[in-house]
Scaffold this motif. Structure first.
Motif, PDB file in Angstrom:
ATOM      1  N   ILE A 177       0.857  -1.184   0.000  1.00  0.00           N
ATOM      2  CA  ILE A 177       0.000   0.000   0.000  1.00  0.00           C
ATOM      3  C   ILE A 177       0.892   1.233   0.000  1.00  0.00           C
ATOM      4  O   ILE A 177       1.770   1.370   0.858  1.00  0.00           O
ATOM      5  CB  ILE A 177      -0.909   0.028   1.245  1.00  0.00           C
ATOM      6  N   PRO A 178       0.712   2.133  -0.938  1.00  0.00           N
ATOM      7  CA  PRO A 178       1.510   3.374  -0.946  1.00  0.00           C
ATOM      8  C   PRO A 178       1.429   4.077   0.409  1.00  0.00           C
ATOM      9  O   PRO A 178       0.361   4.154   1.020  1.00  0.00           O
ATOM     10  CB  PRO A 178       0.860   4.209  -2.054  1.00  0.00           C
ATOM     11  N   THR A 205      -8.787  14.834  -2.953  1.00  0.00           N
ATOM     12  CA  THR A 205      -7.744  14.421  -3.892  1.00  0.00           C
ATOM     13  C   THR A 205      -7.176  13.055  -3.524  1.00  0.00           C
ATOM     14  O   THR A 205      -7.091  12.146  -4.369  1.00  0.00           O
ATOM     15  CB  THR A 205      -6.611  15.471  -3.933  1.00  0.00           C
ATOM     16  N   ILE A 206      -6.795  12.909  -2.250  1.00  0.00           N
ATOM     17  CA  ILE A 206      -6.251  11.626  -1.794  1.00  0.00           C
ATOM     18  C   ILE A 206      -7.308  10.537  -1.878  1.00  0.00           C
ATOM     19  O   ILE A 206      -7.030   9.403  -2.286  1.00  0.00           O
ATOM     20  CB  ILE A 206      -5.725  11.740  -0.347  1.00  0.00           C
ATOM     21  N   ARG A 207      -8.549  10.891  -1.535  1.00  0.00           N
ATOM     22  CA  ARG A 207      -9.614   9.882  -1.571  1.00  0.00           C
ATOM     23  C   ARG A 207      -9.822   9.349  -2.996  1.00  0.00           C
ATOM     24  O   ARG A 207      -9.959   8.138  -3.210  1.00  0.00           O
ATOM     25  CB  ARG A 207     -10.909  10.489  -1.019  1.00  0.00           C
ATOM     26  N   LYS A 208      -9.818  10.248  -3.984  1.00  0.00           N
ATOM     27  CA  LYS A 208      -9.974   9.809  -5.374  1.00  0.00           C
ATOM     28  C   LYS A 208      -8.784   8.973  -5.830  1.00  0.00           C
ATOM     29  O   LYS A 208      -8.938   7.994  -6.575  1.00  0.00           O
ATOM     30  CB  LYS A 208     -10.148  11.024  -6.278  1.00  0.00           C
ATOM     31  N   TRP A 254      -6.688   3.627  -7.172  1.00  0.00           N
ATOM     32  CA  TRP A 254      -5.740   2.536  -6.865  1.00  0.00           C
ATOM     33  C   TRP A 254      -6.491   1.235  -6.585  1.00  0.00           C
ATOM     34  O   TRP A 254      -6.080   0.157  -7.008  1.00  0.00           O
ATOM     35  CB  TRP A 254      -4.883   2.934  -5.665  1.00  0.00           C
ATOM     36  N   CYS A 255      -7.610   1.349  -5.871  1.00  0.00           N
ATOM     37  CA  CYS A 255      -8.412   0.160  -5.566  1.00  0.00           C
ATOM     38  C   CYS A 255      -8.967  -0.464  -6.843  1.00  0.00           C
ATOM     39  O   CYS A 255      -8.988  -1.695  -6.997  1.00  0.00           O
ATOM     40  CB  CYS A 255      -9.553   0.526  -4.622  1.00  0.00           C
ATOM     41  N   GLY A 280      -8.342  -8.657  -5.707  1.00  0.00           N
ATOM     42  CA  GLY A 280      -9.355  -8.775  -4.658  1.00  0.00           C
ATOM     43  C   GLY A 280      -9.547  -7.519  -3.844  1.00  0.00           C
ATOM     44  O   GLY A 280     -10.214  -7.537  -2.806  1.00  0.00           O
ATOM     45  N   VAL A 281      -8.960  -6.401  -4.279  1.00  0.00           N
ATOM     46  CA  VAL A 281      -9.100  -5.134  -3.551  1.00  0.00           C
ATOM     47  C   VAL A 281     -10.425  -4.483  -3.943  1.00  0.00           C
ATOM     48  O   VAL A 281     -10.682  -4.253  -5.123  1.00  0.00           O
ATOM     49  CB  VAL A 281      -7.930  -4.184  -3.853  1.00  0.00           C
TER      50      VAL A 281
END
Length: 446
Positions: A31-32, A89-92, A97-98, A105-106
């Motif tokens: 995970i980043p 921004t981070i949420r998007k 990424w998901c 499976g993410v």
């Protein structure tokens, strides 16, 4: 940091995966670091940024702030505001990424609903106050509905709304729209306010001052007496809150026409356990908190309405909390001569009260002993108690009182139990106790 994700592989792709050396079902993904919450170290689901510029997951940072901390966990700088700002921004980026890692499976994190802020709540409450002052029924009703919707949306919203004094604002508005002669015109907004107040219990003292006004009490009684099921439930719950905070208001409630009848109706025709409990609590306060001059009158009115018979039937198979409160009300009613006479004439009272000893709670047992003591003790102004004592002996109360003294109880209850045993012992020779004791459910404290 790495995290293991398990995914299901279709059979036709098994060979392809095995060639890449992925024979197992577990794959480690990194995970980043900027996607992880600095507190929980987990993937952020609702990233928010503090005044220091550091981003955290909302749930983690709100727990930190609710614990009384006013500094940033990472920088230790004092926060200029405790209201975190959503980091879209981070949420998007996390959502993208998901989606990219879906094959592993993410699952994509959902877009969170932005919780209400203190500023927004303060503005809504200010508009409610203004609408109430202007008697703007439609505008106030719409704002109260908004408060209800926000409160139901999340616990976080509820805490924010309560912390900003919603109870006082709503109670003040209720008082403003409850003025004499305006009930039918404002019934819609009054109903909404009562409904909203039930969502933010317990109410503080300032709110209860508004709700305890004469106009407010009259309005709640009108809902109790002639409202639909929801209105009657909300009215009795709010009324219980108001009277619990200021028991002196019970005198004013007793003088309102239809109040006693409406409370008894909630017991005779129950809506739900919560409303039944609230009604019993209000009646209990009325029987014990009214001035001595009117207390006997109130007890007499309840007796004439058949409350003793209702309580005897209610106690038979009621849940613990209701049973305790019903026995408490019955004990208070038996403090009057008229109440004792009505109880003695009820064939169900003695067997039920004795049966509830040791089977409900310590409080219920204390109430039961007090009831028996009031009904059986010698009172020169009343008829001889001999027949009643024989009836009590028949249902096995003597053994239970002995057991009560052995396992221990409060000092006042112990005195009453001792007096009862002395009285009952004088009549034991006339009748043998026919009920055997059941000790299966008894838990001794030693």
């Amino acid at each position: 940091m790495t995290l293991s994700w398990r995914r299901l592989r279709p059979g036709r792709h098994a060979a392809k995966h095995s060639r890449h050396g992925e024979a197992g079902g577990d794959i480690e993904l990194t995970i980043p670091s900027h996607f992880r919450c600095p507190i929980s170290l987990d993937l952020m689901k609702d990233p928010v940024t503090l005044s220091t510029g550091i981003t955290y997951d909302r749930q983690s940072i709100e727990k930190w702030i609710e614990a009384g901390n006013v500094t940033c966990p990472t920088t230790n700088q004092v926060l200029t505001t405790l209201e975190p700002i959503p980091n879209h921004t981070i949420r998007k980026m996390i959502q993208d990424w998901c989606v990219e890692k879906k094959s592993f499976g993410v699952e994509r994190i959902p877009t969170p609903r932005i919780p209400v802020s203190s500023v927004e709540v303060a503005e809504i409450l200010s508009r409610i106050t203004s609408s109430a002052e202007k008697k703007d029924e439609a505008g106030c009703r719409e704002l109260v509905q908004k408060v209800k919707a926000l409160t139901k949306e999340s616990e976080r919203n509820k805490r924010c709304i309560v912390a900003n004094g919603a109870a006082s604002s709503l109670a003040a508005a209720f008082g403003a729209f409850s003025t004499a002669g305006s009930f039918h015109e404002n019934v819609g907004v009054l109903e909404e306010i009562l409904s909203a107040l039930t969502l933010i219990f317990p109410l503080h003292s300032e709110a209860n001052v508004y709700l305890g006004s004469t106009d407010s009490l009259h309005c709640m009684v009108r809902f109790l007496d002639g409202g639909d099921l929801s209105q009657r439930r909300n009215a009795v719950l709010v009324l219980k809150e108001a009277l619990s905070a200021d028991k002196q208001k019970t005198d004013a409630l007793e003088e309102i026409e239809g109040a006693l009848e409406a409370l008894v109706k909630l017991i005779k025709e129950p809506i739900c356990p919560t409303s039944t409990k609230a009604s019993l609590v209000i009646i209990y306060h009325m029987l014990n908190s009214t001035s001595s001059s009117s207390r006997e009158s109130v007890k007499g009115k309840f007796v004439q309405m058949g409350l003793v018979s209702m309580l005897s039937e209610l106690v038979v198979d009621a849940e613990r909390s209701i049973c305790e409160k019903a026995l408490g009300v019955l004990d208070a009613i038996c403090g009057s001569k008229q109440g004792r006479e009505e109880a003695r004439d009820n064939a169900l009272i003695m067997p039920v009260v004795v049966k509830k000893m040791f089977r409900v709670s310590d409080l219920a047992t204390e109430f039961a002993v007090s009831i028996l003591w009031k009904l059986c003790k010698k009172d020169e102004r009343e008829d001889d108690e001999g027949g009643l004592v024989l009836e009590v002996l028949q249902v096995g109360v003597f053994q239970k009182l002995l057991l009560l003294l052995q396992v221990g109880c409060g000092e006042r209850t112990k005195e009453k139990a001792t007096e009862l045993l002395k009285l009952l012992n004088l009549h034991r020779a006339r009748l043998e106790c026919i009920e055997s004791m059941d000790f299966k459910e008894l838990k001794r404290p030693f």
